[in-house]
Design a protein around this motif. Structure first.
Motif, short mmCIF file in Angstrom:
data_model
loop_
_atom_site.label_atom_id
_atom_site.label_comp_id
_atom_site.label_asym_id
_atom_site.label_seq_id
_atom_site.Cartn_x
_atom_site.Cartn_y
_atom_site.Cartn_z
N CYS A 65 0.86 -1.19 0.00
CA CYS A 65 0.00 0.00 0.00
C CYS A 65 0.89 1.24 0.00
O CYS A 65 2.02 1.19 0.50
CB CYS A 65 -0.92 0.00 1.22
N CYS A 69 -2.59 3.71 6.92
CA CYS A 69 -3.71 4.09 7.79
C CYS A 69 -3.53 3.44 9.16
O CYS A 69 -3.18 2.26 9.25
CB CYS A 69 -5.02 3.62 7.20
N CYS A 72 -5.60 0.09 9.77
CA CYS A 72 -5.60 -0.90 8.68
C CYS A 72 -5.69 -2.34 9.19
O CYS A 72 -4.82 -2.81 9.92
CB CYS A 72 -4.33 -0.73 7.85
N ALA A 108 -6.97 -6.06 -0.42
CA ALA A 108 -5.75 -6.27 0.39
C ALA A 108 -5.03 -4.95 0.58
O ALA A 108 -5.57 -4.06 1.22
CB ALA A 108 -4.83 -7.34 -0.17
S1 SF4 Z 1 -6.66 0.58 5.10
FE1 SF4 Z 1 -4.64 -0.41 4.79
S2 SF4 Z 1 -4.68 -1.22 2.69
FE2 SF4 Z 1 -6.38 0.27 2.89
S3 SF4 Z 1 -5.49 2.20 2.18
FE3 SF4 Z 1 -5.21 2.18 4.38
S4 SF4 Z 1 -3.17 1.27 4.72
FE4 SF4 Z 1 -3.76 0.85 2.60
#
Ligand code: SF4
Ligand code: SF4
Length: 355
Positions: A65, A69, A72, A108
């Motif tokens: 990614c 986040c 996540c 994912a």
């Molecule tokens: S939730 Fe996880 S996979 Fe989705 S955008 Fe955020 S960091 Fe990336």
């Protein structure tokens, strides 16, 4: 929607999300799908019609990614970000088509990171008449023009639906406006889309919800899942009104080719590996999906719900109502002792535990 079918039955089903919501799809149901469910030897009649007749998979092509986040759920599944080989992914999709998988959700990490590969895989799904969805953080939609350009290519490949993740955590990395650019580009290209508004239902999220309302876009609130990076988040006390907590459980294929029966928090049940179906290195797609469809405890989750199962093993009602769905699921199925009791019960009287 490009879906092949034999019986010509228009059947409403739901696509429960990977990390997500329920979107109604109209499908043509095949005879083989019906037969697979009705002939399952493990299921008594009451548990046969579980509404999960269409095979759908959350396809984790890559866990890479471009943002990080703090909530996540995909984080921590594997020590390092992984990616499938493109040729292997193509073979798997061909195998899924033979196994009558009718829907694939590319998820994912951030699928747009491998954009050329993504186009190729969606193109193959279109050829095989498999419904496709991509889950994205909209980081690629920096301007309306860039958003349009990408959506034009996705439309040409045959993409059916885009799911745009949105939350106060995502939007620390991606300006809110980009989610709107992506939505508008979908409308222009004629690709279905919706916004998945991940929330812990706190006041902090109100301005984020208001932004979506002000811009008149289609969105669905999704409760944050307290797994992965969100595992240690402070959880507000909760009192539910004793919902059944049924769960349709779409399987999730990880980039290392491990398949799990649940596409949300299920790959984090590391004490029991309850949802781990096996690896495509050892088993076929059809064998792993059949394993998921025939497992009595999974079918209890799908049809009777997690709440009655918790009651069956002796949890007090006043405790049950303080649990969120996935947390209750984890309490029951990620504890070796409780799981052992439930596995014995599944072969005995658990299925009689209904009104
Ligand atoms: S939730 Fe996880 S996979 Fe989705 S955008 Fe955020 S960091 Fe990336
Ligand atoms: S309740 Fe259980 S089966 Fe359902 S999404 Fe959560 S972890 Fe998966």
């Amino acid at each position: 929607m490009r879906m092949g079918g034999v019986l010509d039955i228009n059947y409403r089903v739901f696509w429960p999300c990977e990390f997500f919501s329920q979107i109604p799809l109209t499908i043509l149901l095949s005879t083989a799908a019906i037969a697979r469910t009705l002939l399952s030897p493990d299921l008594p009649k009451k548990h046969v019609t579980n509404g999960n007749l269409m095979r759908k998979i959350a396809f984790g092509y890559s866990t890479r990614c471009n943002i990080r986040c703090s909530h996540c759920v995909a984080a921590g599944e594997t020590p390092l970000a992984q990616k499938m080989e493109l040729a292997r992914a193509r073979d798997i999709i061909r195998e899924m088509a033979v196994a009558e998988v009718k829907g694939i959700s590319f998820t994912a990490g951030e699928p747009f990171i491998s954009f050329e590969d993504l186009l190729e895989l969606i193109d193959l799904c279109s050829e095989k008449k498999i419904y496709t969805r991509v889950v994205t953080n909209s980081s690629w939609a920096k301007t309306p023009e860039q958003a349009r350009e990408k959506m034009h290519l996705l439309k040409q490949s045959g993409l059916c639906q885009l799911r745009l993740s949105y939350s106060r955590w995502h939007q620390q990395h991606v300006p809110k406006q980009q989610v709107l650019y992506a939505t508008e580009a979908c409308q222009e290209a004629g690709v279905d889309s919706f916004i998945s508004f991940v929330t812990d239902f706190s006041e902090l999220d109100e301005p984020f919800e208001q932004y979506l309302r002000d811009n008149n876009v289609k969105f669905f609130p999704e409760p944050v899942i307290y797994a992965g990076r969100a595992e240690n988040f402070i959880q507000q006390p909760l009192f539910t009104d004793y919902q059944d907590n049924c769960c349709q459980m779409n399987p999730y294929l990880a980039p290392d080719l491990t398949m799990y029966a649940c596409c949300d928090a299920g790959s984090h049940f590391s004490s029991t590996n309850f949802f781990r179906l096996g690896s495509l290195n050892d088993w076929s797609v059809d064998q792993l999906l059949t394993r998921s469809e025939n497992n009595i405890l999974y079918n209890c989750i799908r049809t009777m719900g997690i709440t009655p199962i918790a009651s069956y093993v002796g949890m007090k009602s006043r405790d049950i109502v303080t649990y969120r769905k996935c947390s209750l699921c984890k309490k029951l199925f990620n504890d070796p002792e409780t799981l052992s009791i439930l596995q014995k019960a599944a072969a005995g009287n658990l299925l009689q535990w209904h009104r």
